[in-house]
Design a protein around this motif. Structure first.
Motif, PDB file in Angstrom:
ATOM      1  N   MET A  99     -33.627   9.485 -14.853  1.00 32.80           N
ATOM      2  CA  MET A  99     -33.383   8.291 -14.593  1.00 32.80           C
ATOM      3  C   MET A  99     -31.794   9.001 -14.792  1.00 32.80           C
ATOM      4  N   PHE A 100     -31.578   9.453 -15.902  1.00 35.47           N
ATOM      5  CA  PHE A 100     -30.239  10.579 -15.699  1.00 35.47           C
ATOM      6  C   PHE A 100     -30.678  11.694 -16.297  1.00 35.47           C
ATOM      7  N   SER A 101     -30.095  12.713 -15.255  1.00 34.54           N
ATOM      8  CA  SER A 101     -30.290  13.771 -15.999  1.00 34.54           C
ATOM      9  C   SER A 101     -28.786  15.199 -16.279  1.00 34.54           C
ATOM     10  N   LYS A 102     -29.155  16.191 -17.045  1.00 35.99           N
ATOM     11  CA  LYS A 102     -28.448  16.679 -17.340  1.00 35.99           C
ATOM     12  C   LYS A 102     -26.869  17.527 -16.703  1.00 35.99           C
ATOM     13  N   GLY A 103     -25.600  17.853 -16.711  1.00 39.25           N
ATOM     14  CA  GLY A 103     -24.955  18.271 -15.467  1.00 39.25           C
ATOM     15  C   GLY A 103     -24.794  17.050 -14.378  1.00 39.25           C
ATOM     16  N   SER A 104     -25.163  15.885 -14.172  1.00 41.39           N
ATOM     17  CA  SER A 104     -25.201  15.588 -12.805  1.00 41.39           C
ATOM     18  C   SER A 104     -24.090  13.957 -13.378  1.00 41.39           C
ATOM     19  N   ILE A 105     -23.508  13.484 -12.285  1.00 40.42           N
ATOM     20  CA  ILE A 105     -22.755  11.837 -12.261  1.00 40.42           C
ATOM     21  C   ILE A 105     -23.537  10.878 -12.212  1.00 40.42           C
ATOM     22  N   ILE A 106     -23.120  10.862 -13.323  1.00 42.70           N
ATOM     23  CA  ILE A 106     -23.919   9.430 -13.985  1.00 42.70           C
ATOM     24  C   ILE A 106     -22.854   7.858 -13.364  1.00 42.70           C
ATOM     25  N   LYS A 107     -22.539   8.120 -12.940  1.00 41.67           N
ATOM     26  CA  LYS A 107     -22.154   7.093 -12.877  1.00 41.67           C
ATOM     27  C   LYS A 107     -20.074   7.066 -12.145  1.00 41.67           C
ATOM     28  N   ARG A 108     -20.375   6.347 -10.765  1.00 38.82           N
ATOM     29  CA  ARG A 108     -17.956   6.719 -10.559  1.00 38.82           C
ATOM     30  C   ARG A 108     -17.811   5.931 -10.075  1.00 38.82           C
TER      31      ARG A 108
ATOM     32  N   PRO B 221     -27.105  -0.138 -12.808  1.00 40.38           N
ATOM     33  CA  PRO B 221     -26.155   0.252 -11.504  1.00 40.38           C
ATOM     34  C   PRO B 221     -25.690   1.683 -11.648  1.00 40.38           C
ATOM     35  N   TRP B 222     -26.304   2.788 -12.209  1.00 36.87           N
ATOM     36  CA  TRP B 222     -25.811   3.793 -12.444  1.00 36.87           C
ATOM     37  C   TRP B 222     -26.089   4.393 -11.418  1.00 36.87           C
ATOM     38  N   ASN B 223     -25.540   5.675 -11.156  1.00 41.24           N
ATOM     39  CA  ASN B 223     -25.306   7.047 -10.091  1.00 41.24           C
ATOM     40  C   ASN B 223     -26.618   7.931 -10.205  1.00 41.24           C
ATOM     41  N   ARG B 224     -27.820   8.329  -9.317  1.00 39.22           N
ATOM     42  CA  ARG B 224     -28.047   9.609  -9.467  1.00 39.22           C
ATOM     43  C   ARG B 224     -27.635  10.265  -8.026  1.00 39.22           C
ATOM     44  N   THR B 225     -26.965  11.520  -8.845  1.00 42.64           N
ATOM     45  CA  THR B 225     -26.662  12.480  -7.476  1.00 42.64           C
ATOM     46  C   THR B 225     -27.937  12.897  -6.917  1.00 42.64           C
TER      47      THR B 225
ATOM     48  N   THR C 112     -15.190   9.641 -13.683  1.00 46.65           N
ATOM     49  CA  THR C 112     -16.227  10.052 -13.146  1.00 46.65           C
ATOM     50  C   THR C 112     -16.798  10.203 -14.537  1.00 46.65           C
ATOM     51  N   LEU C 113     -17.802   9.482 -14.453  1.00 48.40           N
ATOM     52  CA  LEU C 113     -19.029   9.725 -16.005  1.00 48.40           C
ATOM     53  C   LEU C 113     -19.985  11.294 -15.800  1.00 48.40           C
ATOM     54  N   THR C 114     -19.676  12.644 -16.495  1.00 48.86           N
ATOM     55  CA  THR C 114     -20.973  12.987 -16.464  1.00 48.86           C
ATOM     56  C   THR C 114     -22.085  13.178 -17.214  1.00 48.86           C
ATOM     57  N   LEU C 115     -22.973  13.552 -17.185  1.00 50.51           N
ATOM     58  CA  LEU C 115     -23.399  13.359 -18.214  1.00 50.51           C
ATOM     59  C   LEU C 115     -23.811  14.950 -19.026  1.00 50.51           C
ATOM     60  N   SER C 116     -22.615  15.612 -19.575  1.00 49.82           N
ATOM     61  CA  SER C 116     -21.989  17.075 -20.184  1.00 49.82           C
ATOM     62  C   SER C 116     -23.781  17.516 -20.952  1.00 49.82           C
ATOM     63  N   ASN C 117     -24.678  17.064 -21.731  1.00 47.50           N
ATOM     64  CA  ASN C 117     -25.356  18.000 -22.668  1.00 47.50           C
ATOM     65  C   ASN C 117     -26.421  16.657 -23.138  1.00 47.50           C
ATOM     66  N   LEU C 118     -27.113  16.066 -23.345  1.00 44.86           N
ATOM     67  CA  LEU C 118     -28.356  16.038 -24.598  1.00 44.86           C
ATOM     68  C   LEU C 118     -29.328  16.191 -25.054  1.00 44.86           C
ATOM     69  N   TYR C 119     -29.618  16.768 -26.956  1.00 43.48           N
ATOM     70  CA  TYR C 119     -30.475  17.194 -27.277  1.00 43.48           C
ATOM     71  C   TYR C 119     -31.396  16.613 -28.435  1.00 43.48           C
ATOM     72  N   LEU C 120     -31.992  17.033 -29.446  1.00 39.96           N
ATOM     73  CA  LEU C 120     -32.568  15.832 -30.622  1.00 39.96           C
ATOM     74  C   LEU C 120     -32.190  17.370 -31.187  1.00 39.96           C
TER      75      LEU C 120
END
Length: 343
Positions: free
Chosen positions: A105-114, A197-201, A119-127
């Motif tokens: 659904m969301f991937s690291k480094g991709s634009i999630i909404k434009r 409503p979110w975009n996936r590149t 633009t909104l870009t998911l830069s990083n995710l971690y536990l």
């Protein structure tokens, strides 16, 4: 001593210049204040947009991960104490036929909404579990999200950070076995099970499903299946049966594609036209019936027979591709017109 006219003129000019300078200074001060006010308003608007979009994003992430299947698909075998290897948040859905699908659904480094302006870009995710509230002993950790908000009008970027609590069962090596998060408030949308409503590149990591449309390496949903590259058709070694009518296979002997045809249930070459006599339709209008229309669209029709005392036959193609044959006679109730239509 009385001032001369020239002195009075000079004094008036000086007074006018001073007044003009004062007016310019006041105008400049007011303009600068207005510009600063507009800049503050724009900054406040951008800041408000950042916060609201981040709230929506985090809410949707919580909705997705509230499904234990999606959370497990995303974080199974990850280290609950600290793990930087996660690259995406995965969704899991089940269709009305009971088939289960998993996709990013969301991937690291991709634009999630434009939008037009940002633009909104998911830069990083971690536990990471690093404070008193999140303790591995009690089966909780945190998903940390870093999102870059970029204002396209001035290229200003701002890094937004949020975290989502994850409830997990772990093994002795602190690896996540099962997990889930608290469901978000939804913000008026049923997100986790339906559309988003979110975009996936486009990416090269697989496929995703949106409103029952399967997309592979592409984001366009112009058909039920959208493929952004080539695809391979296998050599199916099976008879053409009623259950697989419409199936396509590759015939290595003829080096051609074949389709399972409903006519006689045989494998027919994909580009081979149906027999000519099977693609015709006889259209007839016999008085007192004055009009006749084909039941489906045809490429071409022509009048092939006329039998009347005094009257005319006419043929026209309708907007939907069907053809209409008409027979008009003002002096006779007998006669007929016939036409042949070709597929």
């Amino acid at each position: 001593m009385e001032e001369s006219p020239s002195m009075k003129l000079l004094n008036n000019k000086g007074s006018i210049i001073i007044q003009a300078l004062i007016s310019i200074a006041i105008f400049s001060a007011v303009s600068a204040s207005i510009i600063r006010l507009l800049q503050m308003q724009n900054n406040l608007s951008a800041k408000t947009t950042e916060q609201f979009e981040m709230i929506y994003f985090v809410d949707e992430v919580r909705n997705i991960l509230s499904d234990p299947n999606a959370c497990k698909e995303t974080f199974t075998s990850k280290n609950a104490r600290r793990d930087m290897s996660a690259t995406s948040i995965n969704q899991v859905i089940e269709d009305e036929f009971g088939e289960v699908y998993s996709f990013e659904m969301f991937s690291k480094g991709s634009i999630i909404k434009r939008s037009e302006f940002w633009t909104l870009t998911l830069s990083n995710l971690y536990l990471q579990s690093d404070d008193q509230e999140s303790s591995i002993d009690f089966g909780t950790t945190f998903l940390h999200l870093e999102v870059e908000f970029k204002d396209l009008r001035n290229n200003r970027t701002h890094l937004l950070k949020r975290r989502v609590k994850i409830f997990a069962s772990i093994d002795n090596a602190e690896k996540i076995q099962t997990c889930y998060s608290n469901r978000g408030i939804g913000l008026g949308k049923d997100i986790s099970k339906k559309t988003s409503p979110w975009n996936r590149t486009p990416d090269t990591k697989g496929h995703y499903i949106n409103q029952r449309n399967l997309s592979i390496k592409t984001q366009r949903n112009s058909a039920s299946i959208n493929i952004g590259g080539s695809f391979r058709v296998g050599a199916l070694d099976s008879s053409c049966l009623k259950e697989i009518v419409g199936a396509i296979r590759y015939n290595p002997n003829s080096d051609k594609l074949e389709v399972c045809s409903e006519r006689n249930y045989i494998w027919r070459e994909l580009n081979e036209p149906i027999a000519f006599q099977e693609r015709t339709y006889a259209l007839r209008a016999t008085l007192p019936i004055k009009l006749a229309t084909t039941p489906r669209p045809f490429k071409y029709c022509s009048i092939t027979y006329k039998n009347y005392d005094t009257g005319t036959c006419s043929l026209e193609r309708l907007e939907d591709g069907k053809w209409r044959l008409s027979h008009e006679s003002s002096k006779s109730n007998f006669g007929s017109c016939e036409a042949t239509c070709y597929q």
